[in-house]
Design a protein around this motif. Structure first.
Motif, PDB file in Angstrom:
ATOM      1  N   PRO A 213      -5.084   0.857   1.102  1.00 21.12           N
ATOM      2  CA  PRO A 213      -3.729   0.068   1.421  1.00 21.12           C
ATOM      3  C   PRO A 213      -2.653   0.677   1.782  1.00 21.12           C
ATOM      4  O   PRO A 213      -2.665   2.026   1.860  1.00 21.12           O
ATOM      5  N   GLU A 214      -1.419  -0.180   2.491  1.00 19.37           N
ATOM      6  CA  GLU A 214      -0.496   0.356   3.000  1.00 19.37           C
ATOM      7  C   GLU A 214      -0.652   1.324   4.280  1.00 19.37           C
ATOM      8  O   GLU A 214      -0.303   0.650   5.384  1.00 19.37           O
ATOM      9  N   GLU A 215      -1.135   2.358   4.235  1.00 14.71           N
ATOM     10  CA  GLU A 215      -1.377   3.382   5.396  1.00 14.71           C
ATOM     11  C   GLU A 215      -2.760   3.928   5.160  1.00 14.71           C
ATOM     12  O   GLU A 215      -2.839   4.672   4.246  1.00 14.71           O
ATOM     13  N   ASP A 216      -3.894   3.408   5.994  1.00 15.18           N
ATOM     14  CA  ASP A 216      -5.146   3.865   5.848  1.00 15.18           C
ATOM     15  C   ASP A 216      -5.349   5.526   6.339  1.00 15.18           C
ATOM     16  O   ASP A 216      -4.494   5.984   6.944  1.00 15.18           O
TER      17      ASP A 216
ATOM     18  N   ARG B 267      -1.181   8.450  -3.111  1.00 11.59           N
ATOM     19  CA  ARG B 267      -2.009   7.242  -3.154  1.00 11.59           C
ATOM     20  C   ARG B 267      -2.500   6.407  -2.154  1.00 11.59           C
ATOM     21  O   ARG B 267      -3.231   5.543  -2.180  1.00 11.59           O
ATOM     22  N   ASN B 268      -1.707   6.702  -0.932  1.00  9.39           N
ATOM     23  CA  ASN B 268      -1.807   6.354   0.233  1.00  9.39           C
ATOM     24  C   ASN B 268      -1.344   6.976   1.540  1.00  9.39           C
ATOM     25  O   ASN B 268      -0.700   8.242   1.324  1.00  9.39           O
TER      26      ASN B 268
ATOM     27  N   ARG C  63       0.912   6.317   3.758  1.00 10.19           N
ATOM     28  CA  ARG C  63       2.157   6.094   3.800  1.00 10.19           C
ATOM     29  C   ARG C  63       2.971   7.436   2.950  1.00 10.19           C
ATOM     30  O   ARG C  63       3.717   8.337   3.137  1.00 10.19           O
ATOM     31  N   GLU C  64       2.608   7.439   1.474  1.00  9.22           N
ATOM     32  CA  GLU C  64       3.148   8.176   0.628  1.00  9.22           C
ATOM     33  C   GLU C  64       2.667   9.795   0.860  1.00  9.22           C
ATOM     34  O   GLU C  64       3.372  10.565   0.967  1.00  9.22           O
TER      35      GLU C  64
ATOM     36  N   ARG D 100       4.741  11.405   3.507  1.00  8.36           N
ATOM     37  CA  ARG D 100       6.187  11.769   3.080  1.00  8.36           C
ATOM     38  C   ARG D 100       5.932  13.116   2.441  1.00  8.36           C
ATOM     39  O   ARG D 100       6.717  14.082   2.588  1.00  8.36           O
TER      40      ARG D 100
ATOM     41  N   ASP E 158      -6.497   6.095  -3.058  1.00  7.39           N
ATOM     42  CA  ASP E 158      -6.104   4.925  -3.904  1.00  7.39           C
ATOM     43  C   ASP E 158      -6.641   4.944  -5.047  1.00  7.39           C
ATOM     44  O   ASP E 158      -6.069   3.913  -5.930  1.00  7.39           O
TER      45      ASP E 158
END
Length: 156
Positions: A84-87, A60-61, A63-64, A67, A37
């Motif tokens: 953040p979001e998904e570690d 960046r995280n 989750r991204e 994908r 991040d």
């Protein structure tokens, strides 16, 4: 001086003058997904890996990254743990469901500041190697080269 046939040209964009020459070898064929991040660190790692001839994709995280991973061939994932979001730990769990043999290097520098060290947990989830931050370029290069040549599932 090596003959030109021992090198391959890689362009960063459509401009022919942006071409860089790399020695033919394992690194030019390997694609690495760098997940962090912190923009500056992600860019630093990307540049350091590209200097060695690796193809690098960024996220960046977690989750991204997941994908990106699902839509690209990736030989190695280098992920931060605390994001953040998904570690990174969550990302590792997701990756193991779709690609159990993917090579992963986990990195972290924040665990000790919050009283927790996440790198041992990353090992449990299948990280082949761990890198504590701050990361020295020589350590990064050596770890990446070693992990890419190790049998999947083996740990440093």
């Amino acid at each position: 001086m090596a003959a030109i046939s021992n090198f391959v040209a890689v362009r960063g964009n459509d401009d022919p003058s942006s071409r860089k020459w790399y020695p033919i070898g394992d690194s030019i064929m390997k694609r690495i997904l760098v997940v962090d991040d912190e923009d500056d660190l992600r860019d630093f790692l990307t540049e350091a890996l590209q200097e060695q001839g690796y193809s690098v994709i960024q996220a960046r995280n977690g989750r991204e990254a997941f994908r990106v991973f699902k839509s690209n061939r990736v030989d190695l994932v280098i992920t931060d743990i605390y994001m953040p979001e998904e570690d990174g730990l969550g990302l590792m769990r997701l990756l193991r469901t779709v690609a159990p043999r993917v090579r992963i290097i986990a990195m972290s520098g924040g665990g000790s500041s919050v009283g927790m060290d996440f790198l041992p947990k990353a090992r449990e989830l299948g990280a082949m190697s761990i890198l504590p931050k701050p990361i020295a370029v020589a350590d990064l290069w050596a770890t990446v080269k070693t992990v890419l040549t190790m049998p999947c599932g083996q740990k440093l």
